[in-house]
Motif scaffolding. Structure first.
Motif, short mmCIF file in Angstrom:
data_model
loop_
_atom_site.label_atom_id
_atom_site.label_comp_id
_atom_site.label_asym_id
_atom_site.label_seq_id
_atom_site.Cartn_x
_atom_site.Cartn_y
_atom_site.Cartn_z
N ARG A 74 1.40 4.23 -3.42
CA ARG A 74 1.33 5.70 -3.31
C ARG A 74 2.64 6.34 -3.76
O ARG A 74 2.63 7.33 -4.50
CB ARG A 74 1.01 6.11 -1.87
CG ARG A 74 0.80 7.59 -1.71
CD ARG A 74 0.60 8.03 -0.27
NE ARG A 74 -0.58 7.44 0.36
CZ ARG A 74 -1.11 7.89 1.50
NH1 ARG A 74 -0.55 8.93 2.13
NH2 ARG A 74 -2.16 7.30 2.03
N TRP B 141 0.81 -1.21 0.00
CA TRP B 141 0.00 0.00 0.00
C TRP B 141 0.85 1.27 0.00
O TRP B 141 0.60 2.17 -0.80
CB TRP B 141 -0.96 -0.03 1.18
CG TRP B 141 -2.04 -1.07 1.02
CD1 TRP B 141 -2.50 -1.58 -0.16
CD2 TRP B 141 -2.78 -1.72 2.04
NE1 TRP B 141 -3.48 -2.52 0.07
CE2 TRP B 141 -3.69 -2.63 1.41
CE3 TRP B 141 -2.79 -1.66 3.42
CZ2 TRP B 141 -4.57 -3.43 2.12
CZ3 TRP B 141 -3.67 -2.46 4.13
CH2 TRP B 141 -4.55 -3.33 3.49
N PRO B 142 1.89 1.40 0.83
CA PRO B 142 2.75 2.58 0.70
C PRO B 142 3.49 2.62 -0.64
O PRO B 142 3.72 3.68 -1.21
CB PRO B 142 3.73 2.44 1.87
CG PRO B 142 3.09 1.49 2.81
CD PRO B 142 2.27 0.57 1.99
N ILE C 271 -3.61 5.35 5.45
CA ILE C 271 -3.81 4.33 4.42
C ILE C 271 -5.29 4.01 4.22
O ILE C 271 -5.74 3.74 3.10
CB ILE C 271 -3.03 3.05 4.79
CG1 ILE C 271 -1.52 3.33 4.82
CG2 ILE C 271 -3.34 1.92 3.83
CD1 ILE C 271 -0.92 3.64 3.47
N ASN D 141 -7.09 3.94 -3.78
CA ASN D 141 -6.97 5.21 -3.06
C ASN D 141 -5.52 5.65 -2.96
O ASN D 141 -5.22 6.84 -3.11
CB ASN D 141 -7.59 5.09 -1.67
CG ASN D 141 -9.09 5.25 -1.67
OD1 ASN D 141 -9.62 6.36 -1.69
ND2 ASN D 141 -9.80 4.14 -1.68
N GLN D 142 -4.61 4.72 -2.70
CA GLN D 142 -3.19 5.06 -2.63
C GLN D 142 -2.69 5.58 -3.98
O GLN D 142 -1.91 6.53 -4.05
CB GLN D 142 -2.35 3.85 -2.20
CG GLN D 142 -2.77 3.23 -0.88
CD GLN D 142 -3.02 4.25 0.19
OE1 GLN D 142 -2.16 5.06 0.53
NE2 GLN D 142 -4.23 4.24 0.75
N THR E 137 10.07 2.82 -0.03
CA THR E 137 9.04 2.11 0.73
C THR E 137 9.66 1.26 1.84
O THR E 137 9.13 1.20 2.96
CB THR E 137 8.21 1.22 -0.20
OG1 THR E 137 7.68 2.01 -1.27
CG2 THR E 137 7.07 0.57 0.56
N ILE F 27 -3.95 9.17 -4.45
CA ILE F 27 -3.20 10.13 -3.62
C ILE F 27 -1.86 10.45 -4.26
O ILE F 27 -1.45 11.62 -4.36
CB ILE F 27 -3.01 9.57 -2.20
CG1 ILE F 27 -4.37 9.44 -1.49
CG2 ILE F 27 -2.09 10.48 -1.39
CD1 ILE F 27 -4.31 8.69 -0.18
N GLY F 28 -1.13 9.42 -4.69
CA GLY F 28 0.16 9.65 -5.34
C GLY F 28 0.02 10.45 -6.63
O GLY F 28 0.83 11.34 -6.92
N ILE G 168 -8.38 0.07 -1.26
CA ILE G 168 -7.29 0.81 -0.62
C ILE G 168 -6.15 1.07 -1.61
O ILE G 168 -5.57 2.16 -1.65
CB ILE G 168 -6.78 0.03 0.61
CG1 ILE G 168 -7.83 0.04 1.72
CG2 ILE G 168 -5.47 0.62 1.13
CD1 ILE G 168 -7.46 -0.78 2.93
N ILE G 169 -5.83 0.08 -2.44
CA ILE G 169 -4.79 0.26 -3.46
C ILE G 169 -5.18 1.38 -4.42
O ILE G 169 -4.35 2.23 -4.78
CB ILE G 169 -4.57 -1.06 -4.22
CG1 ILE G 169 -3.93 -2.11 -3.31
CG2 ILE G 169 -3.69 -0.82 -5.46
CD1 ILE G 169 -3.75 -3.47 -3.96
N PHE H 48 1.41 10.44 4.69
CA PHE H 48 1.05 9.21 5.38
C PHE H 48 0.53 9.50 6.79
O PHE H 48 -0.18 8.67 7.36
CB PHE H 48 2.25 8.27 5.46
CG PHE H 48 2.56 7.59 4.15
CD1 PHE H 48 1.77 6.56 3.68
CD2 PHE H 48 3.64 7.99 3.39
CE1 PHE H 48 2.05 5.93 2.49
CE2 PHE H 48 3.94 7.36 2.18
CZ PHE H 48 3.13 6.34 1.73
#
Length: 260
Positions: free
Chosen positions: A22, A18-19, A160, A77-78, A51, A81-82, A74-75, A155
């Motif tokens: 992003r 996940w990080p 997340i 959304n990350q 990461t 955001i990026g 969630i992926i 973050f």
């Protein structure tokens, strides 16, 4: 015998994936780091390296399976955001490129184009020239490191588990797009005004003495004046570029605050 449970494997995977999504989305869309001349392996390796350093500091992740519907959301959304962070800085560079477009049109160099590998399209010569200077200034002031630092700060402000699809931060990003026109025109205004005065003087000269042949001397004269003025402005452009980069970094924080 060493054994790994599915819960442990899922925890390790989510803590990295996940990080990573992003960070990689920023690298893919941000100026300089997202340049098409930079190999994809280098971008992926840079994202993975950042990461690995950052992931242990993010704390506990949502208890969600990676490839479940919630995990895929969630992926997504990350990724958004990026992308938002990268586009914010990309707008700043497009404002600088717009300066080259405005000046090039005034000088009569609108037809002088070549293929730009970063934009994957044809661009004006002066636009690419201004963009190259902006990249050099961006690297000299460690703008790429500030940009990554601004992303890592998200973050904390945008966790997340955040759902950013309906967040007002997208409106902030869209409003910031007006910088392309305002800042680009403001930067090009001295040269555009001087070229306008030159064209007016040539028009008056053509009416007063048609035998001179203004059309033969007009194009090289406007090009010469434009290049001289542009050369004189470069020392003063660099502080303006630095101010634009600072505005872009601050705007990344505002966009992130709106994505909560």
């Amino acid at each position: 015998m060493f054994s790994v449970t599915y819960a442990q494997l899922n925890g390790w995977l989510t803590a990295f994936l996940w990080p990573f999504v992003r960070i990689l989305a920023l690298i893919a869309t941000a100026p300089v780091l997202g340049n098409r001349s930079l190999p994809v392996r280098v971008k992926v390796g840079l994202g993975a390296f950042i990461t690995i350093i950052v992931a242990p500091t993010l704390g506990a992740m949502p208890q969600v399976t990676v490839f479940s519907s919630d995990g895929v959301w969630i992926i997504a959304n990350q990724f958004l955001i990026g992308i938002a962070m990268g586009l914010t800085m990309q707008i700043v560079f497009q404002a600088i490129s717009a300066t080259g477009d405005f000046v090039g049109l005034g000088m009569g160099l609108g037809f002088a184009t070549f293929f730009d590998s970063q934009a994957a399209s044809s661009s004006q010569v002066l636009s690419s020239y201004m963009n190259t200077i902006a990249m050099l200034v961006f690297l000299v002031i460690d703008g790429h490191l500030q940009m990554i630092s601004a992303l890592l700060a998200t973050f904390q402000s945008v966790p997340i588990s955040a759902n950013v699809l309906g967040a007002p931060g997208w409106r902030t990003l869209a409003n910031f797009g007006g910088t392309v026109f305002s800042a680009g025109l403001l930067l090009a205004l001295p040269v555009v005004a001087a070229l306008l005065i030159t064209n007016l003087a040539l028009g008056i000269l053509n009416r007063a003495a048609p035998q001179i042949g203004v059309f033969q001397i007009g194009f090289p004269l406007t090009m010469l004046i434009g290049m001289l003025l542009l050369q004189l402005m470069i020392p003063n452009m660099i502080p303006f570029f630095m101010r634009l980069f600072d505005i872009g970094i601050d705007q990344m924080g505002r966009v992130a605050a709106g994505l909560r």
